[in-house]
Design a protein around this motif. Structure first.
Motif, PDB file in Angstrom:
ATOM      1  N   LEU A 105      15.918 -42.089 -48.551  1.00 46.90           N
ATOM      2  CA  LEU A 105      16.616 -43.133 -47.791  1.00 46.90           C
ATOM      3  C   LEU A 105      16.378 -42.974 -46.288  1.00 46.90           C
ATOM      4  N   PHE A 106      16.532 -41.744 -45.775  1.00 47.88           N
ATOM      5  CA  PHE A 106      16.369 -41.530 -44.330  1.00 47.88           C
ATOM      6  C   PHE A 106      14.903 -41.617 -43.905  1.00 47.88           C
ATOM      7  N   TYR A 107      13.959 -41.266 -44.784  1.00 48.42           N
ATOM      8  CA  TYR A 107      12.541 -41.487 -44.477  1.00 48.42           C
ATOM      9  C   TYR A 107      12.284 -42.984 -44.295  1.00 48.42           C
ATOM     10  N   MET A 108      12.836 -43.766 -45.202  1.00 47.08           N
ATOM     11  CA  MET A 108      12.612 -45.206 -45.150  1.00 47.08           C
ATOM     12  C   MET A 108      13.264 -45.836 -43.926  1.00 47.08           C
ATOM     13  N   ILE A 109      14.452 -45.379 -43.582  1.00 41.50           N
ATOM     14  CA  ILE A 109      15.116 -45.876 -42.376  1.00 41.50           C
ATOM     15  C   ILE A 109      14.272 -45.557 -41.148  1.00 41.50           C
ATOM     16  N   THR A 110      13.791 -44.321 -41.089  1.00 39.12           N
ATOM     17  CA  THR A 110      12.950 -43.905 -39.961  1.00 39.12           C
ATOM     18  C   THR A 110      11.694 -44.768 -39.862  1.00 39.12           C
ATOM     19  N   LEU A 111      11.054 -45.016 -40.994  1.00 38.74           N
ATOM     20  CA  LEU A 111       9.821 -45.815 -40.996  1.00 38.74           C
ATOM     21  C   LEU A 111      10.089 -47.264 -40.613  1.00 38.74           C
ATOM     22  N   VAL A 112      11.166 -47.837 -41.135  1.00 39.19           N
ATOM     23  CA  VAL A 112      11.495 -49.226 -40.798  1.00 39.19           C
ATOM     24  C   VAL A 112      11.707 -49.380 -39.294  1.00 39.19           C
ATOM     25  N   ILE A 113      12.414 -48.437 -38.687  1.00 33.81           N
ATOM     26  CA  ILE A 113      12.651 -48.484 -37.239  1.00 33.81           C
ATOM     27  C   ILE A 113      11.330 -48.363 -36.482  1.00 33.81           C
ATOM     28  N   PHE A 197       5.151 -48.956 -48.471  1.00 31.38           N
ATOM     29  CA  PHE A 197       5.109 -48.269 -47.180  1.00 31.38           C
ATOM     30  C   PHE A 197       3.716 -47.705 -46.908  1.00 31.38           C
ATOM     31  N   LEU A 198       3.071 -47.160 -47.937  1.00 31.99           N
ATOM     32  CA  LEU A 198       1.734 -46.596 -47.764  1.00 31.99           C
ATOM     33  C   LEU A 198       0.728 -47.681 -47.393  1.00 31.99           C
ATOM     34  N   CYS A 199       0.748 -48.798 -48.103  1.00 33.60           N
ATOM     35  CA  CYS A 199      -0.184 -49.896 -47.809  1.00 33.60           C
ATOM     36  C   CYS A 199       0.038 -50.452 -46.407  1.00 33.60           C
ATOM     37  N   LEU A 200       1.299 -50.647 -46.049  1.00 34.34           N
ATOM     38  CA  LEU A 200       1.616 -51.178 -44.720  1.00 34.34           C
ATOM     39  C   LEU A 200       1.152 -50.224 -43.635  1.00 34.34           C
ATOM     40  N   GLN A 201       1.378 -48.919 -43.842  1.00 33.39           N
ATOM     41  CA  GLN A 201       0.999 -47.938 -42.828  1.00 33.39           C
ATOM     42  C   GLN A 201      -0.513 -47.867 -42.661  1.00 33.39           C
ATOM     43  N   VAL A 202      -1.234 -47.923 -43.761  1.00 37.37           N
ATOM     44  CA  VAL A 202      -2.700 -47.900 -43.692  1.00 37.37           C
ATOM     45  C   VAL A 202      -3.209 -49.126 -42.941  1.00 37.37           C
ATOM     46  N   HIS A 219      -5.138 -41.444 -27.760  1.00 36.06           N
ATOM     47  CA  HIS A 219      -4.252 -42.578 -27.532  1.00 36.06           C
ATOM     48  C   HIS A 219      -2.871 -42.318 -28.140  1.00 36.06           C
ATOM     49  N   GLN A 220      -1.844 -42.593 -27.354  1.00 35.59           N
ATOM     50  CA  GLN A 220      -0.471 -42.377 -27.800  1.00 35.59           C
ATOM     51  C   GLN A 220      -0.106 -43.285 -28.975  1.00 35.59           C
ATOM     52  N   GLU A 221      -0.621 -44.504 -28.985  1.00 38.56           N
ATOM     53  CA  GLU A 221      -0.306 -45.456 -30.050  1.00 38.56           C
ATOM     54  C   GLU A 221      -0.818 -44.956 -31.402  1.00 38.56           C
ATOM     55  N   PHE A 222      -2.025 -44.396 -31.393  1.00 41.56           N
ATOM     56  CA  PHE A 222      -2.570 -43.850 -32.636  1.00 41.56           C
ATOM     57  C   PHE A 222      -1.762 -42.634 -33.082  1.00 41.56           C
ATOM     58  N   SER A 228       4.102 -41.679 -38.283  1.00 37.69           N
ATOM     59  CA  SER A 228       4.661 -42.501 -39.361  1.00 37.69           C
ATOM     60  C   SER A 228       3.949 -42.221 -40.675  1.00 37.69           C
ATOM     61  N   LEU A 229       2.612 -42.051 -40.613  1.00 37.29           N
ATOM     62  CA  LEU A 229       1.848 -41.744 -41.816  1.00 37.29           C
ATOM     63  C   LEU A 229       2.298 -40.420 -42.418  1.00 37.29           C
ATOM     64  N   PHE A 230       2.678 -39.480 -41.554  1.00 32.63           N
ATOM     65  CA  PHE A 230       3.157 -38.184 -42.039  1.00 32.63           C
ATOM     66  C   PHE A 230       4.377 -38.368 -42.944  1.00 32.63           C
ATOM     67  N   PHE A 231       5.348 -39.185 -42.511  1.00 30.60           N
ATOM     68  CA  PHE A 231       6.548 -39.414 -43.317  1.00 30.60           C
ATOM     69  C   PHE A 231       6.201 -40.118 -44.626  1.00 30.60           C
ATOM     70  N   VAL A 232       5.255 -41.048 -44.571  1.00 36.17           N
ATOM     71  CA  VAL A 232       4.839 -41.736 -45.792  1.00 36.17           C
ATOM     72  C   VAL A 232       4.205 -40.750 -46.770  1.00 36.17           C
ATOM     73  N   MET A 233       3.360 -39.856 -46.256  1.00 36.29           N
ATOM     74  CA  MET A 233       2.673 -38.900 -47.124  1.00 36.29           C
ATOM     75  C   MET A 233       3.639 -37.893 -47.734  1.00 36.29           C
ATOM     76  N   VAL A 234       4.716 -37.575 -47.019  1.00 35.14           N
ATOM     77  CA  VAL A 234       5.741 -36.705 -47.611  1.00 35.14           C
ATOM     78  C   VAL A 234       6.321 -37.373 -48.849  1.00 35.14           C
ATOM     79  N   MET A 235       6.604 -38.674 -48.751  1.00 37.97           N
ATOM     80  CA  MET A 235       7.139 -39.404 -49.902  1.00 37.97           C
ATOM     81  C   MET A 235       6.123 -39.461 -51.043  1.00 37.97           C
ATOM     82  N   VAL A 236       4.851 -39.683 -50.693  1.00 39.55           N
ATOM     83  CA  VAL A 236       3.807 -39.785 -51.713  1.00 39.55           C
ATOM     84  C   VAL A 236       3.612 -38.450 -52.427  1.00 39.55           C
TER      85      VAL A 236
END
Length: 297
Positions: A105-113, A197-202, A219-222, A228-236
């Motif tokens: 739940l908190f991973y998803m909240i973090t990613l949505v933000i 989340f994985l598809c969106l992040q990619v 680059h800071q943006e990358f 964000s990809l790190f949190f997604v990969m933890v879930m995966v």
């Protein structure tokens, strides 16, 4: 005592798998505690009005509460006997599931933000006051403690008479059709959400890479999208294997080896306790890489 319970407690592979679980939980406990402590000191200096920071603080709290129960799991798998009573067994057994879904739940909240920040081109999302951040966190925990815990523990392990010297073997609960259906619903929801989340992040990372010029790691943006990809990969890595295996598990409950393999898959979900430590190591690496890249210019 149910036949499922009898088979699972006389499984020839139980000692070998118990040894694997002792090693895994010991490593998870040490790494998790270090990560929680170090990240707690780091966040102490952070902006506590940030919605993302608030979600991470709550995630650390979830890890911390769960880590308190790991020594009891290690003790059980070492002795192969539960001596702390049936009620406490249910609490320790249930906590790994509570930890998994609250963390998710908190991973998803973090990613949505983080996605809202990216798409709306904002620096951050903040609560108006620190009190609002505390109130939001308190509301989530109040729902968990007052609503979810009583419902969960009131029904958990009540369908059969279990051997009180054993713990974490509550597969007799799957004699209820409603429990099986609920499991399939949860499996489908977790699979769909994590894959989304994985598809969106990619897609976001591909878009960022196409837009940037020069060394992308500078680059800071990358860098932000890699976080964000790190949190997604933890879930995966930590949560999908358990839920995919769960489909097979629900149809082979009489096999003692399957019951023990389920314990290994559950222990994999606990590896998410390494997230804070891994996140800090990875962030420091990216910072050093960015500095080196800037110096080369």
């Amino acid at each position: 005592m149910s036949d499922n319970m009898t088979n699972s407690t006389n499984c020839p592979e139980e000692k070998i798998i118990s040894g694997i679980l002792v090693a895994m939980y010991s490593i998870i406990f040490i790494g998790g505690v270090i990560g929680v402590i170090v990240m707690s000191f780091t966040l102490f200096k952070s902006n506590t009005r940030s919605v993302t920071t608030t979600a991470v603080i709550n995630l650390i709290m979830v890890h911390g509460v769960f880590l308190l129960t790991i020594p009891f799991r290690i003790m059980y798998f070492v002795k192969n006997e539960w001596i702390l009573g049936d009620p406490f067994c249910k609490i320790v057994s249930a906590m790994i599931h509570v930890h998994m879904y609250l963390s998710l739940l908190f991973y998803m909240i973090t990613l949505v933000i983080r996605y809202l920040i990216y798409f709306k081109q904002k620096d951050k999302f903040e609560f108006y006051r620190k009190l609002h951040a505390v109130a939001a966190s308190a509301a989530v925990w109040a729902v968990v403690v007052v609503v979810i815990f009583p419902l969960f523990f009131g029904q958990y392990g009540t369908s059969n008479t279990y051997n009180t010297s054993k713990c974490f073997h509550f597969q007799g609960e799957f004699n209820k059709l409603g429990v099986i259906i609920l499991n399939y619903i949860v499996i489908a929801l977790v699979f769909v959400m994590v894959c989304a989340f994985l598809c969106l992040q990619v897609c976001i990372i591909v878009g960022v890479v196409r837009k940037l010029q020069g060394p992308i790691l500078a680059h800071q943006e990358f860098s932000a999208q890699m976080k964000s990809l790190f949190f997604v990969m933890v879930m995966v890595v930590c949560y999908l294997p358990y839920h995919m295996f769960r489909i097979y598990y629900l149809n082979h409950l009489s096999d003692c080896k399957i019951v023990m393999y389920n314990e290994i898959c559950l222990s994999i979900t606990a590896i998410s306790c390494f997230d804070m430590l891994s996140f800090m190591v990875r962030s420091n690496y990216l910072k050093q890489w960015s500095v080196c890249t800037a110096l080369r210019k």
